[in-house]
Design a protein around this motif. Structure first.
Motif, PDB file in Angstrom:
ATOM      1  N   PHE A   1      59.042  47.956  72.122  1.00 44.36           N
ATOM      2  CA  PHE A   1      60.145  47.796  71.574  1.00 44.36           C
ATOM      3  C   PHE A   1      60.557  48.181  69.926  1.00 44.36           C
ATOM      4  O   PHE A   1      61.504  48.975  70.105  1.00 44.36           O
ATOM      5  CB  PHE A   1      60.659  46.476  71.937  1.00 44.36           C
ATOM      6  CG  PHE A   1      62.111  46.015  71.868  1.00 44.36           C
ATOM      7  CD1 PHE A   1      63.340  46.990  72.064  1.00 44.36           C
ATOM      8  CD2 PHE A   1      62.503  45.090  70.649  1.00 44.36           C
ATOM      9  CE1 PHE A   1      64.523  46.794  71.897  1.00 44.36           C
ATOM     10  CE2 PHE A   1      63.943  44.815  70.248  1.00 44.36           C
ATOM     11  CZ  PHE A   1      64.785  45.662  70.990  1.00 44.36           C
ATOM     12  N   ALA A   2      59.727  47.689  69.399  1.00 51.77           N
ATOM     13  CA  ALA A   2      59.907  47.881  67.810  1.00 51.77           C
ATOM     14  C   ALA A   2      59.807  49.352  67.647  1.00 51.77           C
ATOM     15  O   ALA A   2      60.446  49.992  66.629  1.00 51.77           O
ATOM     16  CB  ALA A   2      59.009  47.143  67.033  1.00 51.77           C
TER      17      ALA A   2
ATOM     18  N   ASP B   1      59.604  45.185  52.121  1.00 54.41           N
ATOM     19  CA  ASP B   1      60.057  46.458  52.178  1.00 54.41           C
ATOM     20  C   ASP B   1      60.825  46.662  53.550  1.00 54.41           C
ATOM     21  O   ASP B   1      61.227  47.831  54.074  1.00 54.41           O
ATOM     22  CB  ASP B   1      58.900  47.538  51.885  1.00 54.41           C
ATOM     23  CG  ASP B   1      58.690  47.515  50.511  1.00 54.41           C
ATOM     24  OD1 ASP B   1      59.414  47.336  49.491  1.00 54.41           O
ATOM     25  OD2 ASP B   1      57.616  47.515  50.155  1.00 54.41           O
ATOM     26  N   VAL B   2      60.601  46.107  54.461  1.00 50.15           N
ATOM     27  CA  VAL B   2      60.901  46.123  55.853  1.00 50.15           C
ATOM     28  C   VAL B   2      62.284  45.732  56.095  1.00 50.15           C
ATOM     29  O   VAL B   2      62.911  44.475  55.638  1.00 50.15           O
ATOM     30  CB  VAL B   2      59.992  45.367  56.874  1.00 50.15           C
ATOM     31  CG1 VAL B   2      60.309  45.449  58.477  1.00 50.15           C
ATOM     32  CG2 VAL B   2      58.656  45.600  56.633  1.00 50.15           C
ATOM     33  N   ARG B   3      63.074  46.587  56.623  1.00 54.54           N
ATOM     34  CA  ARG B   3      64.626  46.047  56.728  1.00 54.54           C
ATOM     35  C   ARG B   3      64.845  45.884  58.122  1.00 54.54           C
ATOM     36  O   ARG B   3      66.202  45.354  58.344  1.00 54.54           O
ATOM     37  CB  ARG B   3      65.194  47.292  56.456  1.00 54.54           C
ATOM     38  CG  ARG B   3      64.995  47.423  54.713  1.00 54.54           C
ATOM     39  CD  ARG B   3      65.896  46.315  53.835  1.00 54.54           C
ATOM     40  NE  ARG B   3      65.554  46.655  52.673  1.00 54.54           N
ATOM     41  CZ  ARG B   3      64.678  46.073  51.858  1.00 54.54           C
ATOM     42  NH1 ARG B   3      63.918  44.888  52.572  1.00 54.54           N
ATOM     43  NH2 ARG B   3      64.056  46.281  50.551  1.00 54.54           N
ATOM     44  N   ILE B   4      64.341  46.059  59.226  1.00 53.98           N
ATOM     45  CA  ILE B   4      64.420  45.474  60.690  1.00 53.98           C
ATOM     46  C   ILE B   4      63.588  44.609  61.132  1.00 53.98           C
ATOM     47  O   ILE B   4      62.479  44.821  61.027  1.00 53.98           O
ATOM     48  CB  ILE B   4      64.453  46.816  61.350  1.00 53.98           C
ATOM     49  CG1 ILE B   4      65.372  48.114  60.785  1.00 53.98           C
ATOM     50  CG2 ILE B   4      64.875  46.713  62.881  1.00 53.98           C
ATOM     51  CD1 ILE B   4      65.337  49.373  61.322  1.00 53.98           C
ATOM     52  N   LEU B   5      64.312  43.551  61.952  1.00 54.61           N
ATOM     53  CA  LEU B   5      63.659  42.618  62.372  1.00 54.61           C
ATOM     54  C   LEU B   5      63.859  42.766  64.188  1.00 54.61           C
ATOM     55  O   LEU B   5      64.952  42.633  64.526  1.00 54.61           O
ATOM     56  CB  LEU B   5      63.886  41.170  62.070  1.00 54.61           C
ATOM     57  CG  LEU B   5      63.376  40.138  62.764  1.00 54.61           C
ATOM     58  CD1 LEU B   5      61.743  40.115  62.672  1.00 54.61           C
ATOM     59  CD2 LEU B   5      63.717  38.723  62.209  1.00 54.61           C
ATOM     60  N   ALA B   6      62.791  42.850  64.766  1.00 53.64           N
ATOM     61  CA  ALA B   6      62.918  43.034  66.442  1.00 53.64           C
ATOM     62  C   ALA B   6      62.291  41.915  67.297  1.00 53.64           C
ATOM     63  O   ALA B   6      61.017  41.552  66.786  1.00 53.64           O
ATOM     64  CB  ALA B   6      62.726  44.467  66.657  1.00 53.64           C
ATOM     65  N   VAL B   7      62.819  41.619  68.284  1.00 46.36           N
ATOM     66  CA  VAL B   7      62.138  40.744  69.135  1.00 46.36           C
ATOM     67  C   VAL B   7      62.337  40.852  70.754  1.00 46.36           C
ATOM     68  O   VAL B   7      63.519  41.070  71.132  1.00 46.36           O
ATOM     69  CB  VAL B   7      62.929  39.042  69.028  1.00 46.36           C
ATOM     70  CG1 VAL B   7      62.034  38.094  69.821  1.00 46.36           C
ATOM     71  CG2 VAL B   7      63.050  38.765  67.508  1.00 46.36           C
ATOM     72  N   ALA B   8      61.395  41.249  71.192  1.00 49.21           N
ATOM     73  CA  ALA B   8      61.280  41.547  72.760  1.00 49.21           C
ATOM     74  C   ALA B   8      61.236  40.279  73.423  1.00 49.21           C
ATOM     75  O   ALA B   8      61.157  39.158  72.995  1.00 49.21           O
ATOM     76  CB  ALA B   8      60.273  42.429  73.011  1.00 49.21           C
ATOM     77  N   GLY B   9      61.394  40.465  74.740  1.00 49.25           N
ATOM     78  CA  GLY B   9      61.432  39.259  75.710  1.00 49.25           C
ATOM     79  C   GLY B   9      60.870  39.604  77.204  1.00 49.25           C
ATOM     80  O   GLY B   9      59.722  40.570  77.006  1.00 49.25           O
ATOM     81  N   VAL B  10      61.271  39.338  78.091  1.00 48.77           N
ATOM     82  CA  VAL B  10      60.838  39.279  79.554  1.00 48.77           C
ATOM     83  C   VAL B  10      59.241  39.023  79.649  1.00 48.77           C
ATOM     84  O   VAL B  10      58.920  37.867  79.834  1.00 48.77           O
ATOM     85  CB  VAL B  10      61.045  40.959  80.038  1.00 48.77           C
ATOM     86  CG1 VAL B  10      60.968  41.103  81.479  1.00 48.77           C
ATOM     87  CG2 VAL B  10      62.419  41.261  79.819  1.00 48.77           C
TER      88      VAL B  10
ATOM     89  N   ALA C   1      59.657  45.210  61.764  1.00 46.68           N
ATOM     90  CA  ALA C   1      58.769  44.107  61.996  1.00 46.68           C
ATOM     91  C   ALA C   1      59.159  43.460  63.532  1.00 46.68           C
ATOM     92  O   ALA C   1      60.496  43.298  63.708  1.00 46.68           O
ATOM     93  CB  ALA C   1      59.076  42.945  61.052  1.00 46.68           C
ATOM     94  N   ALA C   2      58.295  43.209  64.240  1.00 52.72           N
ATOM     95  CA  ALA C   2      58.469  42.641  65.358  1.00 52.72           C
ATOM     96  C   ALA C   2      57.875  41.131  65.504  1.00 52.72           C
ATOM     97  O   ALA C   2      56.702  41.055  65.265  1.00 52.72           O
ATOM     98  CB  ALA C   2      58.195  43.393  66.657  1.00 52.72           C
ATOM     99  N   VAL C   3      58.506  40.083  66.187  1.00 51.74           N
ATOM    100  CA  VAL C   3      58.089  38.854  66.197  1.00 51.74           C
ATOM    101  C   VAL C   3      57.614  38.688  67.903  1.00 51.74           C
ATOM    102  O   VAL C   3      58.397  38.997  68.790  1.00 51.74           O
ATOM    103  CB  VAL C   3      59.072  37.796  66.034  1.00 51.74           C
ATOM    104  CG1 VAL C   3      58.438  36.472  66.518  1.00 51.74           C
ATOM    105  CG2 VAL C   3      59.241  37.460  64.500  1.00 51.74           C
TER     106      VAL C   3
END
Length: 318
Positions: A117-118, A98-107, A130-132
Motif C-alpha cells: 500500500f505504501a 524527511d518523510v512527509r507521508i504516513l500510511a496505514v493499511a488494514g484487512v 512511512a507505513a505503520v
C-alpha cells in the motif's frame, strides 16, 4: 498475477521455522499466532498490490508479517529497498524527519500488505512513505476468529478489551519495549498500531503533510486522533489543517478539527460501505471498483492513480 504469487511465495518461504519459533523469547505466543500470520499474508495478496514488493523486500518483511506497530520506510518503485523500524527512535535515526507521508493499511494486517500500500502511494508522489503495520497480536485472536478482519468497525472495540495480553507478553518476555517512548501508554486499552500513529503524529521531529489509510487502517488513524483529543496539550500543538487525511475503501469519522479530509471508495465496494461511519458522503467515488487494490485483479481500486488525480484535482500536495 504471477508477480503477486511470487511475492507471496517468497514471504511465506521466509517465515520462521519451527526451530526459530521455539528459540524465540515468546515461543507460545509465536506458535499461537503463526497460522494467522500466514493466513493474513494470503489476505494481503488479495487486497494489496504485493507484486510491487520486490523478492528481497518480501524476504525482509517475512519475519515481521504480524509485528504490530512496526514502521516501514518505503521508497517508490526502483528507488531502493524498504527499511524496517521497531521504534520511533529507529525511525528518526533512519531519516524520519524527511518523510512527509504516513500510511496505514488494514484487512490482512501484515507488513507485506502495508509495504504494498505504501509503495502505491510512494509511486504517486515519487517520495518515501512511512507505513505503520496495523498488526496482529494476542489481543486479535478472538476477534479474528470471529472475522475481525471483515467486521473491523464492530469487533475492533472488542479487541481493545484484550490488549493487556500483548502488554503482559512483552513485559514478561522482552526487556525492550515495542511501545514508542513518546506514546501515551497510560491511556489504557490502546492498540500498538494506534499508539504508534499517535506517537508519530505528535512527535515534533516529524512533519507529515498527508496521512492515509485503507480499510481498517482508516479506523486506526481515527482512533489515534480521537485518543489525542484526551491529551489537549499534545493535540493543540497539531494544527487542524496541518495534513491531508485521505481514507480509501472505508469512510471513518475523524475529529471535527481536522478539516482537510477526502474519502475515496469504489462504487461496488459493499465491504467498505458496510464498515463506514453512516452519513459520511464519499467525495471521490470510483466507478466499478471494489475493496481490493491489487492491480493484478479486476475491479481494483488503483491507489497510485487515485493519488495522482487528487494531486491534480484537489491540490493534495506534500
Amino acid at each position: 498475477m504471477l508477480s503477486t504469487q511470487r511475492s507471496l511465495a517468497t514471504a511465506q518461504l521466509g517465515r520462521n521455522s519451527l526451530q526459530k519459533i521455539f528459540e524465540s523469547r515468546t515461543p507460545l505466543r509465536e506458535a499461537a499466532l503463526e497460522s494467522f500470520r500466514r493466513r493474513n499474508a494470503v489476505l494481503d495478496a488479495i487486497f494489496y498490490d504485493i507484486g510491487k514488493v520486490t523478492h528481497e523486500e518480501a524476504r525482509e518483511t517475512a519475519p515481521w508479517l504480524a509485528r504490530e506497530g512496526t514502521i516501514l520506510i518505503v521508497p517508490p518503485s526502483g528507488a531502493g529497498p524498504l527499511q524496517l523500524c521497531n521504534t520511533v527512535e529507529d525511525f528518526a535515526t533512519a531519516g524520519g524527519a524527511d518523510v512527509r507521508i504516513l500510511a496505514v493499511a488494514g484487512v490482512g494486517s501484515s507488513a507485506l500488505g502495508a509495504a504494498a500500500f505504501a509503495r502505491n502511494v510512494a509511486d504517486a508522489f515519487k517520495v518515501v512513505v512511512a507505513a505503520v503495520v496495523s498488526g496482529y497480536g494476542l489481543a486479535d485472536l478472538l476477534t479474528e476468529a470471529l472475522g475481525g478482519w471483515f467486521w473491523f468497525g464492530t469487533l475492533n472495540r472488542l479487541r481493545h478489551q484484550f490488549e493487556g495480553l500483548d502488554d503482559m507478553s512483552r513485559a514478561l518476555n522482552r526487556p525492550e519495549t515495542l511501545s514508542p517512548p513518546t506514546s501515551p501508554v497510560e491511556l489504557g486499552r490502546v492498540s500498538l498500531d494506534t499508539r504508534m500513529v499517535m506517537a508519530l503524529l505528535s512527535d515534533k521531529r516529524f512533519s507529515f503533510s498527508l496521512v492515509t489509510g485503507h480499510s481498517k487502517g482508516n479506523l486506526v488513524i481515527s482512533e489515534a486522533l480521537y485518543e489525542l483529543k484526551k491529551l489537549p496539550a499534545i493535540e493543540q500543538a497539531i494544527p487542524g489543517d496541518k495534513f491531508w487525511i485521505v481514507t480509501l475503501s472505508a469512510a471513518v469519522a475523524m475529529p471535527p478539527r481536522y478539516r482537510k479530509i477526502i474519502d475515496v471508495m469504489g462504487t461496488i465496494d459493499g465491504f467498505g460501505a458496510l464498515n463506514s461511519t453512516p452519513g459520511i458522503p464519499i467525495e471521490k467515488p470510483y466507478p466499478l471498483r471494489w475493496h481490493h487494490t491489487n492491480t493484478d485483479l479486476p475491479f481494483h481500486l488503483p491507489v497510485t492513480k487515485v493519488f495522482e488525480e487528487l494531486r491534480a484535482e484537489r491540490n493534495v500536495t506534500i
